[in-house]
Design an enzyme around this catalytic site. Sequence first.
Site: not given
Ligand code: MN
Length: 263
Positions: A102, A121, A123
């Site tokens: 990513e 980034h 989660h």
């Molecule tokens: Mn991700």
Amino acid sequence: MRRNSLCGVLLCGAVAAGAQAQVRLDSQIANLADDLVVANRILYSQGVVDGFGHVSARSPVDPGHFFMARSVAPSGVTQSDIMEFDADGKALAGDTRLPYAERFIHSEIYRARPDVMAVVHAHSPAVIGFGITGVPLRPVYHMSGFLGRTTPVFEIRDAVPAAPETDLLVKNPALGAKLAERLGRNAVVLMRGHGFTAVASSVPVAVFRAVYTDQNARIQSEALKLGTPRYLSEEEAALTQRTMEGLSVRSWEMWKKQAGLPP
Ligand code: MN
């Protein structure tokens, strides 16, 4: 002395100045790589990332490039894991280590937002609910004024309407560009069924925003069970952001210690 005999004073001066400038740039990059190591450890220690998630920094030397760890768990990142990528998310020539799939989240945000110097980034579970229910993530306290009025949600299905069934990962430049578009001028974008991405003008502030995005999500979820939250006004958000982000180095130092790193 031998060198002096080979070049005039001016030229030698220029060579020396060039060498000095190179040393300065090298040390800037080493400091940035160190910040990235610290950022990875903090984000893990604060529960924002687990085995997945990543943080990057724009190159101070070539603004089209950025630095990010190779594809490893954030908790174990060291300076030697840091790779340099070009504006298209390609590793610099000769570096064949496996990069994060990513990385295009980062490359396309740097392309779209010249003001952004660092990207996180993650989660974290607390934010997921806000990406999947239509309940907007909004600033509930003075630590998260950077959320502004509300937080946009990136719906990957809308980004690829012709083939909307995906693994939800932003793993090509086109998806990265759509994510950057949804981020707009905001500090944070949620990603439906996936997580969030936070941006800032430095690595410590990007980490600050990632940690407090997670905390805001937790507090807001609890508050929504109690009743109707009273959110920060846009003006309060702007004023608290200015005050608290100006003090973000305090959190950075404390989190660094909590992560078991030397001062
Ligand atoms: Mn991700």
